[in-house]
Design a protein around this motif. Structure first.
Motif, PDB file in Angstrom:
ATOM      1  N   SER A   1      38.597  40.912  39.542  1.00 54.39           N
ATOM      2  CA  SER A   1      40.175  41.260  39.789  1.00 54.39           C
ATOM      3  C   SER A   1      40.603  40.121  40.741  1.00 54.39           C
ATOM      4  O   SER A   1      40.137  39.388  41.133  1.00 54.39           O
ATOM      5  CB  SER A   1      40.078  42.765  40.697  1.00 54.39           C
ATOM      6  OG  SER A   1      39.494  42.243  41.999  1.00 54.39           O
ATOM      7  N   VAL A   2      42.026  40.203  40.780  1.00 57.44           N
ATOM      8  CA  VAL A   2      42.970  39.198  41.222  1.00 57.44           C
ATOM      9  C   VAL A   2      44.134  39.636  42.063  1.00 57.44           C
ATOM     10  O   VAL A   2      44.650  40.698  41.693  1.00 57.44           O
ATOM     11  CB  VAL A   2      43.378  37.953  40.259  1.00 57.44           C
ATOM     12  CG1 VAL A   2      42.279  37.315  39.755  1.00 57.44           C
ATOM     13  CG2 VAL A   2      44.291  38.852  39.057  1.00 57.44           C
ATOM     14  N   GLU A   3      44.413  39.246  43.105  1.00 59.07           N
ATOM     15  CA  GLU A   3      45.568  39.730  43.864  1.00 59.07           C
ATOM     16  C   GLU A   3      46.731  38.736  44.209  1.00 59.07           C
ATOM     17  O   GLU A   3      47.662  38.988  44.867  1.00 59.07           O
ATOM     18  CB  GLU A   3      44.982  40.602  45.056  1.00 59.07           C
ATOM     19  CG  GLU A   3      44.211  41.699  44.835  1.00 59.07           C
ATOM     20  CD  GLU A   3      43.810  42.400  46.019  1.00 59.07           C
ATOM     21  OE1 GLU A   3      43.797  41.887  47.225  1.00 59.07           O
ATOM     22  OE2 GLU A   3      43.047  43.608  46.060  1.00 59.07           O
ATOM     23  N   GLN A   4      46.386  37.687  43.752  1.00 61.50           N
ATOM     24  CA  GLN A   4      47.310  36.696  43.620  1.00 61.50           C
ATOM     25  C   GLN A   4      47.821  36.021  42.481  1.00 61.50           C
ATOM     26  O   GLN A   4      47.299  36.455  41.399  1.00 61.50           O
ATOM     27  CB  GLN A   4      46.838  35.571  44.678  1.00 61.50           C
ATOM     28  CG  GLN A   4      45.614  34.784  43.990  1.00 61.50           C
ATOM     29  CD  GLN A   4      44.805  33.827  45.064  1.00 61.50           C
ATOM     30  OE1 GLN A   4      44.599  34.397  46.416  1.00 61.50           O
ATOM     31  NE2 GLN A   4      44.102  32.988  44.470  1.00 61.50           N
ATOM     32  N   ASN A   5      48.944  34.998  42.563  1.00 67.90           N
ATOM     33  CA  ASN A   5      49.281  34.574  41.493  1.00 67.90           C
ATOM     34  C   ASN A   5      48.259  33.918  40.592  1.00 67.90           C
ATOM     35  O   ASN A   5      47.517  32.908  41.195  1.00 67.90           O
ATOM     36  CB  ASN A   5      50.594  33.535  41.531  1.00 67.90           C
ATOM     37  CG  ASN A   5      51.756  34.577  41.863  1.00 67.90           C
ATOM     38  OD1 ASN A   5      51.736  35.716  41.967  1.00 67.90           O
ATOM     39  ND2 ASN A   5      52.839  33.620  42.329  1.00 67.90           N
ATOM     40  N   VAL A   6      48.339  33.801  39.331  1.00 67.12           N
ATOM     41  CA  VAL A   6      47.202  33.097  38.333  1.00 67.12           C
ATOM     42  C   VAL A   6      47.804  32.608  37.301  1.00 67.12           C
ATOM     43  O   VAL A   6      48.714  32.997  36.811  1.00 67.12           O
ATOM     44  CB  VAL A   6      46.024  34.087  37.890  1.00 67.12           C
ATOM     45  CG1 VAL A   6      45.163  34.598  39.155  1.00 67.12           C
ATOM     46  CG2 VAL A   6      46.718  35.472  37.316  1.00 67.12           C
ATOM     47  N   ASN A   7      47.259  31.390  36.716  1.00 70.39           N
ATOM     48  CA  ASN A   7      47.528  30.993  35.318  1.00 70.39           C
ATOM     49  C   ASN A   7      46.470  31.432  34.496  1.00 70.39           C
ATOM     50  O   ASN A   7      45.178  31.630  34.928  1.00 70.39           O
ATOM     51  CB  ASN A   7      47.460  29.478  35.516  1.00 70.39           C
ATOM     52  CG  ASN A   7      48.517  28.659  36.224  1.00 70.39           C
ATOM     53  OD1 ASN A   7      49.662  29.363  36.290  1.00 70.39           O
ATOM     54  ND2 ASN A   7      48.237  27.709  37.077  1.00 70.39           N
ATOM     55  N   ILE A   8      46.865  31.672  33.251  1.00 68.59           N
ATOM     56  CA  ILE A   8      45.938  32.200  32.497  1.00 68.59           C
ATOM     57  C   ILE A   8      45.718  31.560  31.052  1.00 68.59           C
ATOM     58  O   ILE A   8      47.018  30.711  30.477  1.00 68.59           O
ATOM     59  CB  ILE A   8      46.355  33.744  31.847  1.00 68.59           C
ATOM     60  CG1 ILE A   8      46.824  34.624  33.010  1.00 68.59           C
ATOM     61  CG2 ILE A   8      45.586  34.326  30.695  1.00 68.59           C
ATOM     62  CD1 ILE A   8      45.601  35.269  33.489  1.00 68.59           C
TER      63      ILE A   8
ATOM     64  N   MET B   1      51.934  41.989  35.707  1.00 67.25           N
ATOM     65  CA  MET B   1      52.816  40.821  35.186  1.00 67.25           C
ATOM     66  C   MET B   1      53.355  39.911  36.425  1.00 67.25           C
ATOM     67  O   MET B   1      53.276  38.937  35.851  1.00 67.25           O
ATOM     68  CB  MET B   1      53.854  41.240  34.156  1.00 67.25           C
ATOM     69  CG  MET B   1      53.344  42.204  33.009  1.00 67.25           C
ATOM     70  SD  MET B   1      52.721  40.740  31.913  1.00 67.25           S
ATOM     71  CE  MET B   1      53.863  39.950  31.370  1.00 67.25           C
ATOM     72  N   PRO B   2      53.880  40.281  37.189  1.00 67.48           N
ATOM     73  CA  PRO B   2      54.495  39.457  38.274  1.00 67.48           C
ATOM     74  C   PRO B   2      53.464  38.524  38.708  1.00 67.48           C
ATOM     75  O   PRO B   2      53.998  37.488  39.346  1.00 67.48           O
ATOM     76  CB  PRO B   2      54.844  40.607  39.365  1.00 67.48           C
ATOM     77  CG  PRO B   2      55.309  41.780  38.815  1.00 67.48           C
ATOM     78  CD  PRO B   2      54.016  41.831  37.626  1.00 67.48           C
ATOM     79  N   HIS B   3      52.376  38.969  38.682  1.00 65.27           N
ATOM     80  CA  HIS B   3      51.247  37.979  39.439  1.00 65.27           C
ATOM     81  C   HIS B   3      50.634  36.809  38.309  1.00 65.27           C
ATOM     82  O   HIS B   3      49.936  35.894  38.837  1.00 65.27           O
ATOM     83  CB  HIS B   3      49.782  38.925  39.938  1.00 65.27           C
ATOM     84  CG  HIS B   3      50.104  39.281  41.013  1.00 65.27           C
ATOM     85  ND1 HIS B   3      49.623  40.572  41.341  1.00 65.27           N
ATOM     86  CD2 HIS B   3      50.869  39.084  42.227  1.00 65.27           C
ATOM     87  CE1 HIS B   3      49.944  41.070  42.433  1.00 65.27           C
ATOM     88  NE2 HIS B   3      50.613  40.126  43.155  1.00 65.27           N
TER      89      HIS B   3
END
Lengths: 135, 309
Positions: free
Chosen positions: B22-29, B100-102
């Protein structure tokens, strides 16, 4: 992925159209009011122009009165005319009742602002007259 | 599912076979090859956008049914064409609780990894390899000498994609059509509003000109007051003439006569000689018939008639 969601843009446009719709409604109402005011102003303008022409036209009133007073039927009436400020005074110490009838009918049928009148019978044939007309 | 890859903006490798993180900050995919189809094509075209128009037909035969988005990148003497389903990727991310915003950027593994990076073991079972310039995912048992997945401070490539959230619901063309329609309606409404305001200004201007033309006061209130004054004067004069005419035309008896008529301060006073109280009836009836209100006093054989305007 920071591109603006098309739904937001659509929502914004719909809200914008809604606001424009409300503004159009208000503008229509405002136009309707302006037209009503214009209609009312036209009526008032017409009424004022007409009545001012009758009661507030000094030259026209004096001219018309002079024409009546110089009428051949009133030559023997010894009428005096005096203009003071915004009033014209017409008087005769003694005039024939027929002359008086002629003069009164002319004045009552004309458009004059008669502010005072005094007719006093002297005898069966004659009467005195005092009249005040506003200019 | 995700493997940490960068320290600045966390970069995650998106692959269904990997465990979820799980992630709670901005990520690159980075999209694993499981999420897209790629083709290396050579066409006598120079611009990417010209090639992009041809991609649906180029991929037509190999893609299963679905709503696909297409991307193309120009390389030295060929083009790398991609087809992917936005909905599949979005649903996959949503199922793992990634909003999506992350998501800062998304790119294909094909773009992210160079030949020098590969083969790369992403899990015990899966390894990324490059074959004929195409990044593929193969069972790890095929490539025993693969490098281990490591956290490089690597710059995320600029060749990223943007997922179309509603691509599977409404065609992009339809979105533009709906958008154009809304903009057209907004313009139409704006024009109507402008015209209405213009009309209103014209009417107001005409009203001011009307006052000026008739030499009237500048405000409506002043003019209304003036009109009221003239109307009152006119009404008074008409009433005066009506009453005087009624009095002059009174049918008097043989010995009855009008001695005097005077008018001042909106009051008409008539002295009738030879009229006793008992003889006044016919005069009263005549005045009543003309709706003239009066007051009368009798003095000897004299009737003093008073009428207020």
């Amino acid at each position: 992925m920071n591109r603006i969601n098309p739904l937001y843009i659509a929502f914004f446009l719909i809200v914008f159209i809604g606001v424009l719709g409300v503004k159009i409604g208000q503008a229509k109402e405002s136009l309707h009011e302006a037209k009503s005011e214009f209609q009312k102003a036209s009526e008032i303008s017409y009424e004022i122009s007409k009545l001012r022409d009758i009661y507030d036209s000094k030259d026209k009133t004096v001219g018309a009165l002079n024409a009546i007073l110089k009428h051949s039927s009133l030559k023997s009436a010894s009428l005096e005319q005096k203009i003071v400020a915004k009033k014209i005074y017409i008087s005769s110490k003694s005039m024939r009742k027929s002359d008086l009838d002629f003069l009164i009918s002319k004045l009552l049928n004309g458009s004059y602002a008669i502010t005072a009148l005094e007719i006093q019978a002297i005898n069966q044939e004659e009467a005195s007259l005092k009249m005040e007309i506003a200019l | 599912m995700f493997t940490k890859y960068s320290k600045k903006i966390e970069t995650l490798f998106l692959e269904p076979s990997l465990e979820f993180k799980s992630v709670e900050q901005n990520v690159n995919i980075i999209l694993s090859p499981s999420f897209y189809w790629v083709k290396k094509i050579s066409l006598p075209l120079k611009r990417e956008r010209d090639v992009k128009k041809l991609l649906p037909s180029i991929f037509e035969e190999i893609l299963p049914n679905g709503n696909y988005s297409y991307t193309v990148y120009k390389k030295e003497d060929y083009f790398l064409a991609f087809a992917y389903e936005d909905r599949v990727i979005l649903e996959f991310l949503a199922a793992r609780g990634v909003s999506m915003p992350h998501i800062a950027n998304i790119c294909f593994a094909q773009i992210f990894f160079s030949e020098a990076d590969l083969p790369l073991r992403i899990s015990k079972e899966r390894t990324l390899v490059m074959q004929d310039g195409i990044v593929l995912m193969v069972p790890s048992s095929w490539q025993m000498s693969a490098k281990e997945f490591c956290l490089d401070d690597r710059v995320f490539p600029k060749q990223t994609i943007v997922l179309e959230k509603f691509n599977h619901i409404v065609d992009k063309k339809n979105i533009y059509q709906i958008g154009s329609l809304l903009v057209f309606v907004a313009l139409l409404f704006g024009t109507e509003l402008f015209m209405l305001q213009q009309n209103r200004d014209d009417v107001l201007s005409a009203k001011e000109n009307l006052f000026a033309t008739h030499n009237l006061k500048s405000t409506m209130m002043q003019n209304e007051s003036m009109a009221k004054r003239y109307s009152a004067l006119h009404e008074e004069q008409m009433k005066f003439r009506g009453i005087i005419a009624a009095i002059i035309n009174l049918q008097l008896g043989q010995n009855e006569k009008i001695d005097s008529i005077s008018y001042q301060n909106r009051s008409i006073r008539v002295l009738l000689n030879g009229v006793k109280e008992s003889d006044f009836k016919h005069i009263a009836e005549a005045l009543r018939a003309k709706n003239i209100g009066y007051k009368v006093n009798f003095k000897d054989t004299m009737a003093i008639l008073e009428v207020q305007l």
